[in-house]
Design a protein around this motif. Structure first.
Motif, short mmCIF file in Angstrom:
data_model
loop_
_atom_site.label_atom_id
_atom_site.label_comp_id
_atom_site.label_asym_id
_atom_site.label_seq_id
_atom_site.Cartn_x
_atom_site.Cartn_y
_atom_site.Cartn_z
N LYS A 106 0.78 15.41 4.75
CA LYS A 106 0.07 14.13 4.72
C LYS A 106 1.07 12.99 4.83
O LYS A 106 2.11 12.99 4.18
CB LYS A 106 -0.76 14.02 3.45
CG LYS A 106 -1.87 15.04 3.42
CD LYS A 106 -2.78 14.89 2.23
CE LYS A 106 -3.86 15.96 2.31
NZ LYS A 106 -4.76 15.89 1.15
N LEU A 107 0.73 12.01 5.65
CA LEU A 107 1.65 10.92 5.97
C LEU A 107 1.26 9.58 5.35
O LEU A 107 2.05 8.65 5.39
CB LEU A 107 1.75 10.74 7.48
CG LEU A 107 2.26 11.93 8.28
CD1 LEU A 107 2.20 11.63 9.76
CD2 LEU A 107 3.67 12.28 7.86
N GLY A 108 0.08 9.45 4.82
CA GLY A 108 -0.36 8.15 4.30
C GLY A 108 -1.54 7.65 5.11
O GLY A 108 -2.23 8.41 5.79
N ASN A 109 -1.78 6.35 5.06
CA ASN A 109 -2.94 5.77 5.73
C ASN A 109 -2.52 5.01 6.99
O ASN A 109 -1.47 4.38 7.02
CB ASN A 109 -3.68 4.84 4.78
CG ASN A 109 -4.28 5.59 3.62
OD1 ASN A 109 -4.47 6.79 3.68
ND2 ASN A 109 -4.56 4.89 2.54
N ARG A 110 -3.40 5.06 7.99
CA ARG A 110 -3.16 4.35 9.24
C ARG A 110 -3.40 2.86 9.02
O ARG A 110 -4.30 2.48 8.27
CB ARG A 110 -4.09 4.90 10.32
CG ARG A 110 -3.82 4.39 11.69
CD ARG A 110 -4.43 5.26 12.77
NE ARG A 110 -5.83 5.56 12.53
CZ ARG A 110 -6.49 6.54 13.17
NH1 ARG A 110 -5.87 7.28 14.04
NH2 ARG A 110 -7.75 6.76 12.91
N LEU A 111 -2.61 2.02 9.66
CA LEU A 111 -2.69 0.59 9.43
C LEU A 111 -4.01 -0.01 9.91
O LEU A 111 -4.59 -0.84 9.25
CB LEU A 111 -1.53 -0.13 10.12
CG LEU A 111 -0.15 0.06 9.49
CD1 LEU A 111 0.91 -0.64 10.32
CD2 LEU A 111 -0.15 -0.47 8.07
N GLY A 112 -4.50 0.42 11.05
CA GLY A 112 -5.68 -0.22 11.63
C GLY A 112 -6.95 -0.01 10.85
O GLY A 112 -7.65 -0.97 10.49
N ASP A 113 -7.26 1.24 10.52
CA ASP A 113 -8.54 1.53 9.87
C ASP A 113 -8.40 2.26 8.55
O ASP A 113 -9.39 2.70 7.98
CB ASP A 113 -9.43 2.34 10.81
CG ASP A 113 -8.78 3.65 11.23
OD1 ASP A 113 -7.61 3.87 10.89
OD2 ASP A 113 -9.46 4.44 11.90
N ASN A 114 -7.19 2.40 8.05
CA ASN A 114 -6.91 3.01 6.74
C ASN A 114 -7.33 4.48 6.69
O ASN A 114 -7.68 5.00 5.63
CB ASN A 114 -7.60 2.22 5.62
CG ASN A 114 -6.87 2.34 4.31
OD1 ASN A 114 -5.66 2.51 4.29
ND2 ASN A 114 -7.59 2.26 3.22
N ALA A 115 -7.27 5.17 7.82
CA ALA A 115 -7.61 6.59 7.86
C ALA A 115 -6.44 7.40 7.32
O ALA A 115 -5.27 7.06 7.54
CB ALA A 115 -7.92 7.02 9.29
N ASP A 116 -6.73 8.50 6.62
CA ASP A 116 -5.70 9.39 6.11
C ASP A 116 -5.05 10.12 7.28
O ASP A 116 -5.72 10.84 8.02
CB ASP A 116 -6.29 10.42 5.14
CG ASP A 116 -6.73 9.81 3.84
OD1 ASP A 116 -6.17 8.77 3.48
OD2 ASP A 116 -7.63 10.39 3.19
#
Length: 168
Positions: A106-116
């Motif tokens: 797991k890498l964290g959340n995406r900046l655009g839509d906060n997807a895991d």
């Protein structure tokens, strides 16, 4: 209730989902690791691991079995270059592994839509994690006789130290 619903539909129709998983599997086989969302990575893991098992060399000992497995995998992936890579280098590396060919980090959340977000990779192709490990031969050992030998070993060593102290 979700009884008996084992497939994550990923918000797509079945044809779109199958095409997406086939494309992701081809990319994973070609590049050995890809970044995607956690849900897609988990779906991809369920999709690609049976294909890697079919590609292992022990399943393809005769020409008929090898060709049959290639055709089954080709019906899922639909990319002959990915099939060549899978049955060549990937099958060589995972030949002795009994399963668990992929790893999800797991890498964290995406900046655009906060997807895991997650990175899914083929386990045997990551040299950073496998550098410290040595090849272990997997054998089954009973636990019956192991405890008595370990208990006896320290006792003579302690007795020798006492005799060494008394001599001085």
């Amino acid at each position: 209730m979700r009884h008996g619903k084992k497939i994550n539909h990923l918000g797509r129709k079945s044809a779109h989902r199958k095409s997406m998983l086939a494309n992701m599997a081809c990319s994973l086989i070609e590049h050995k690791r890809i970044n995607t969302t956690v849900a897609k990575a988990k779906a991809l893991k369920q999709f690609v691991e049976p294909l890697i098992t079919k590609a292992k060399t022990e399943n393809n000992q005769t020409a008929e079995k090898g060709m049959h497995n290639r055709r089954i995998v080709f019906s899922s992936l639909r990319n002959k270059y990915a099939i060549t890579e899978l049955f060549g280098t990937v099958a060589e590396k995972v030949g002795d592994r009994p399963g668990g060919y992929t790893r999800i980090i797991k890498l964290g959340n995406r900046l655009g839509d906060n997807a895991d977000m997650a990175m899914i990779e083929l386990v045997d192709f990551n040299e950073l994690y496998n550098a410290g490990e040595t090849k272990k031969k997997s054998t089954r050992r009973s636990r019956r006789g192991g405890g008595a030998k370990k208990a006896e070993a320290p006792a003579p060593a302690a007795a020798e130290t006492k005799t060494d102290d008394s001599e001085e």
